[in-house]
Design an enzyme around this catalytic site. Structure first.
Site, PDB file in Angstrom:
ATOM      1  N   SER A 115      24.319 -57.395 -70.615  1.00 46.97           N
ATOM      2  CA  SER A 115      24.111 -56.175 -71.389  1.00 46.97           C
ATOM      3  C   SER A 115      22.673 -55.724 -71.186  1.00 46.97           C
ATOM      4  O   SER A 115      21.772 -56.542 -71.038  1.00 46.97           O
ATOM      5  CB  SER A 115      24.368 -56.466 -72.866  1.00 46.97           C
ATOM      6  OG  SER A 115      23.669 -55.543 -73.677  1.00 46.97           O
TER       7      SER A 115
ATOM      8  N   TYR B  63      56.428 -25.731 -45.724  1.00 44.50           N
ATOM      9  CA  TYR B  63      55.051 -26.155 -45.961  1.00 44.50           C
ATOM     10  C   TYR B  63      54.321 -25.153 -46.846  1.00 44.50           C
ATOM     11  O   TYR B  63      54.487 -23.946 -46.680  1.00 44.50           O
ATOM     12  CB  TYR B  63      54.284 -26.295 -44.629  1.00 44.50           C
ATOM     13  CG  TYR B  63      52.831 -26.656 -44.869  1.00 44.50           C
ATOM     14  CD1 TYR B  63      52.464 -27.976 -45.096  1.00 44.50           C
ATOM     15  CD2 TYR B  63      51.844 -25.668 -44.939  1.00 44.50           C
ATOM     16  CE1 TYR B  63      51.134 -28.311 -45.375  1.00 44.50           C
ATOM     17  CE2 TYR B  63      50.525 -25.986 -45.210  1.00 44.50           C
ATOM     18  CZ  TYR B  63      50.180 -27.314 -45.427  1.00 44.50           C
ATOM     19  OH  TYR B  63      48.877 -27.642 -45.704  1.00 44.50           O
TER      20      TYR B  63
ATOM     21  N   ASN C 262      51.311 -29.550 -39.617  1.00 47.40           N
ATOM     22  CA  ASN C 262      52.230 -29.939 -40.695  1.00 47.40           C
ATOM     23  C   ASN C 262      52.947 -31.251 -40.405  1.00 47.40           C
ATOM     24  O   ASN C 262      53.177 -32.057 -41.313  1.00 47.40           O
ATOM     25  CB  ASN C 262      53.258 -28.839 -40.955  1.00 47.40           C
ATOM     26  CG  ASN C 262      52.614 -27.558 -41.444  1.00 47.40           C
ATOM     27  OD1 ASN C 262      51.397 -27.509 -41.634  1.00 47.40           O
ATOM     28  ND2 ASN C 262      53.415 -26.521 -41.645  1.00 47.40           N
TER      29      ASN C 262
ATOM     30  N   THR D 225      54.309 -63.328 -79.133  1.00 46.08           N
ATOM     31  CA  THR D 225      54.985 -62.025 -79.083  1.00 46.08           C
ATOM     32  C   THR D 225      54.325 -61.182 -80.166  1.00 46.08           C
ATOM     33  O   THR D 225      53.927 -61.716 -81.213  1.00 46.08           O
ATOM     34  CB  THR D 225      56.509 -62.108 -79.347  1.00 46.08           C
ATOM     35  OG1 THR D 225      56.730 -62.456 -80.707  1.00 46.08           O
ATOM     36  CG2 THR D 225      57.197 -63.125 -78.436  1.00 46.08           C
ATOM     37  N   HIS D 226      54.175 -59.906 -79.927  1.00 44.80           N
ATOM     38  CA  HIS D 226      53.479 -58.999 -80.867  1.00 44.80           C
ATOM     39  C   HIS D 226      52.057 -59.494 -81.166  1.00 44.80           C
ATOM     40  O   HIS D 226      51.531 -59.226 -82.248  1.00 44.80           O
ATOM     41  CB  HIS D 226      54.226 -58.871 -82.200  1.00 44.80           C
ATOM     42  CG  HIS D 226      55.687 -58.592 -82.073  1.00 44.80           C
ATOM     43  ND1 HIS D 226      56.229 -57.329 -82.081  1.00 44.80           N
ATOM     44  CD2 HIS D 226      56.749 -59.439 -81.921  1.00 44.80           C
ATOM     45  CE1 HIS D 226      57.540 -57.396 -81.961  1.00 44.80           C
ATOM     46  NE2 HIS D 226      57.885 -58.663 -81.852  1.00 44.80           N
TER      47      HIS D 226
ATOM     48  N   LYS E 107      46.998 -35.292 -51.068  1.00 50.30           N
ATOM     49  CA  LYS E 107      46.394 -36.298 -50.180  1.00 50.30           C
ATOM     50  C   LYS E 107      45.269 -37.082 -50.851  1.00 50.30           C
ATOM     51  O   LYS E 107      45.223 -38.307 -50.778  1.00 50.30           O
ATOM     52  CB  LYS E 107      45.865 -35.587 -48.929  1.00 50.30           C
ATOM     53  CG  LYS E 107      45.523 -36.547 -47.800  1.00 50.30           C
ATOM     54  CD  LYS E 107      44.657 -35.896 -46.743  1.00 50.30           C
ATOM     55  CE  LYS E 107      45.416 -34.835 -45.967  1.00 50.30           C
ATOM     56  NZ  LYS E 107      44.497 -34.059 -45.111  1.00 50.30           N
TER      57      LYS E 107
ATOM     58  N   ASN F  10      29.312 -60.053 -70.313  1.00 47.17           N
ATOM     59  CA  ASN F  10      30.453 -59.153 -70.526  1.00 47.17           C
ATOM     60  C   ASN F  10      31.505 -59.263 -69.423  1.00 47.17           C
ATOM     61  O   ASN F  10      31.166 -59.444 -68.254  1.00 47.17           O
ATOM     62  CB  ASN F  10      29.957 -57.705 -70.603  1.00 47.17           C
ATOM     63  CG  ASN F  10      29.143 -57.452 -71.859  1.00 47.17           C
ATOM     64  OD1 ASN F  10      29.407 -58.059 -72.902  1.00 47.17           O
ATOM     65  ND2 ASN F  10      28.145 -56.597 -71.761  1.00 47.17           N
TER      66      ASN F  10
ATOM     67  N   GLN G 200      48.345 -30.096 -49.600  1.00 50.52           N
ATOM     68  CA  GLN G 200      47.078 -30.773 -49.310  1.00 50.52           C
ATOM     69  C   GLN G 200      46.555 -31.494 -50.560  1.00 50.52           C
ATOM     70  O   GLN G 200      45.898 -32.532 -50.460  1.00 50.52           O
ATOM     71  CB  GLN G 200      46.050 -29.749 -48.817  1.00 50.52           C
ATOM     72  CG  GLN G 200      44.670 -30.319 -48.558  1.00 50.52           C
ATOM     73  CD  GLN G 200      43.764 -29.268 -47.930  1.00 50.52           C
ATOM     74  OE1 GLN G 200      43.983 -28.853 -46.797  1.00 50.52           O
ATOM     75  NE2 GLN G 200      42.759 -28.818 -48.660  1.00 50.52           N
TER      76      GLN G 200
HETATM   77  N1  ARG Z   1      44.901 -30.264 -44.445  1.00 54.00           N
HETATM   78  C1  ARG Z   1      46.222 -29.751 -44.365  1.00 54.00           C
HETATM   79  C2  ARG Z   1      47.147 -30.555 -45.293  1.00 54.00           C
HETATM   80  O1  ARG Z   1      46.795 -31.611 -45.694  1.00 54.00           O
HETATM   81  C3  ARG Z   1      46.715 -29.904 -42.963  1.00 54.00           C
HETATM   82  C4  ARG Z   1      47.880 -29.042 -42.658  1.00 54.00           C
HETATM   83  C5  ARG Z   1      47.449 -27.614 -42.546  1.00 54.00           C
HETATM   84  N2  ARG Z   1      48.556 -26.801 -42.241  1.00 54.00           N
HETATM   85  C6  ARG Z   1      48.520 -25.487 -42.456  1.00 54.00           C
HETATM   86  N3  ARG Z   1      49.602 -24.838 -42.164  1.00 54.00           N
HETATM   87  N4  ARG Z   1      47.491 -24.870 -42.961  1.00 54.00           N
HETATM   88  O2  ARG Z   1      48.191 -30.085 -45.631  1.00 54.00           O
END
Ligand code: ARG
Length: 434
Positions: free
Chosen positions: A279, A318, A111, A156-157, A326, A287, A323
């Site tokens: 094209s 957490y 975490n 403008t516009h 990400k 294009n 996840q």
């Molecule tokens: N891939 C997980 C994430 O991005 C990593 C952390 C996992 N932690 C857990 N307690 N399962 O959050």
């Protein structure tokens, strides 16, 4: 898949494991070297409090160096053999350095491990994007200088409004990109606190040298509260994307202007050949696909922001939902990098048809100049406005050059202050390179 946390008893089957990992382990490729750096710093911290020996650190350092080199050369591939990048590092340390690899996770959790990697990645990308955005600003400044006084209608516009110049148009983007780069640089500073050593979100019963670890990673300070570290996940991503969004909104606006100005009906601007495509059916077409894809790039950032914000409806602590922040984050940042990198060259290689630009300045666009002249002679503005509205036809003898030469208000066509914009850009560039 070898699972870090396997401890006997039942475990999810491969379909469930694949669902949990999703694209995550592949996205971790972008975080992997940052995770390696943080793992090294963590190990050094553990040795300072006696959890690892000097010999342990020597062999861990060597294994981490080798892992990084193999990852960079492609000899080691981070893929679905591993649950995530963090597990891969530990598994590789065990494989390469033996028993000591099993010691490295003391006092940390995935975490805080993922968070430190995200902050290191975010800080690095924020600085790179700031530099790249400054390159966009420089390219626009170059074009502003090159054709500072070339007349161009100000709209403008999407209606013709007042005579303006290529200088004003390009300097607008230059100043805007400098402001965007400032936003990115401020964000790099805002991200610059170390979450490492907060473990799963509640600290640990070890006197971790958090400050020494943060110093080794070049962080300006610590994120103190372990629960806050977990609560800041997603917010840090949104903070960086807000700054990336600033740049991308300007890229999008520039792309829009170029789409309009390159339209055959206007044809004020020509695109470099390398930025046009053909094209598949119409032999006559060239294009502006690249400009259109640049215009669409902001959508990736805006979409990622919405997706991340949606993941954050959570209580404290957490949750694996996090996840989900990400992949959109990394995807948006990497796409923005690729998009912004194209802009300086695009801008530098545009061609301007100054005759066509000048010809589009119609008499009505001098109306505001005329009203302001009457004000200079003492008329109340509203009276001047009414008078000029009634005599638009009389404005035809004016020239765009005279109009823009008289536009002396600070920042306007006759006083662009390009040097001041350049100074701001240079100052930030210097700050970013220290
Ligand atoms: N891939 C997980 C994430 O991005 C990593 C952390 C996992 N932690 C857990 N307690 N399962 O959050």
């Amino acid at each position: 898949m070898s699972l870090l946390w396997a401890k006997g008893g039942g475990a999810p089957d491969s379909a469930i494991q694949a669902f949990c990992a999703g694209e995550d382990v592949l996205v971790d490729r972008h975080l992997f070297t940052f995770d390696i750096d943080a793992t090294r710093a963590h190990a050094h911290g553990l040795s300072r409090i006696g959890v690892l020996t000097a010999d342990d650190v020597t062999s861990l350092d060597a294994a981490l160096d080798a892992l990084r080199a193999d990852f960079e050369s492609g000899a080691f591939v981070l893929d679905a053999r591993f649950e995530d990048g963090h597990s891969a590092i530990e598994a590789e340390l065990v494989r390469r350095a033996g028993e000591v690899g099993r010691r490295v996770h003391a006092g940390r959790s995935r975490n805080d491990q993922v968070q430190v990697a995200l902050r290191l990645y975010g800080r690095a990308r924020a600085k790179e994007l700031a530099m790249a955005t400054l390159d966009c600003a420089s390219a626009c400044l170059g074009r502003a200088r090159g054709d500072a006084d070339a007349p161009l209608v100000g709209y403008t516009h999407l209606q013709r409004a007042v005579p303006s110049t290529v200088g004003l148009w390009m300097a607008a983007f230059a100043e805007g990109f400098v402001e965007d780069a400032e936003h990115l640089a401020l964000t790099a500073r805002w991200l610059d606190r170390s979450p490492l050593g907060t473990a799963a979100g509640f600290g640990v019963n070890l006197p971790l040298d958090r400050q020494g670890v943060a110093d080794e990673l070049g962080f300006a300070a610590l994120q103190l509260n372990p629960m806050n570290v977990q609560s800041s996940r997603g917010k840090l991503e949104l903070g960086l994307l807000a700054a990336v969004r600033s740049s991308m909104l300007d890229v999008r606006r520039l792309a829009w202007d170029l789409s309009l100005f390159t339209m055959e009906e206007l044809a004020f601007v020509g695109l470099p050949d390398a930025f046009t495509t053909g094209s598949s059916i119409m032999p006559n077409k060239r294009n502006p696909d690249v400009v259109e894809l640049l215009r669409a790039s902001a959508a990736r950032v805006l979409g990622a922001e919405a997706e991340i914000a949606a993941c954050l409806s959570l209580p404290s602590g957490y949750h694996r939902d996090l996840q989900g922040t990400k992949e959109p984050f990394v995807r948006a940042v990497e796409h923005a990098r690729a998009a912004i990198a194209l802009v300086p060259r695009l801008v530098a290689e545009l061609t301007f048809d100054k005759e066509r630009m000048r010809a589009a300045i119609s008499p009505g666009t001098y109306a505001t100049d005329r009203a302001v002249e009457l004000v200079r002679d003492g008329a109340p503005f509203r009276d001047a406005y009414r008078q000029v509205a009634g005599e638009l036809a009389s404005l035809g003898a004016r020239t765009p050059e005279d109009s823009v030469r008289a536009r002396v208000s600070p920042g306007a066509c006759a006083d662009l202050r390009l040097d001041e914009i350049a100074v701001r850009a240079d100052r930030l560039r210097a700050e970013l390179s220290t």
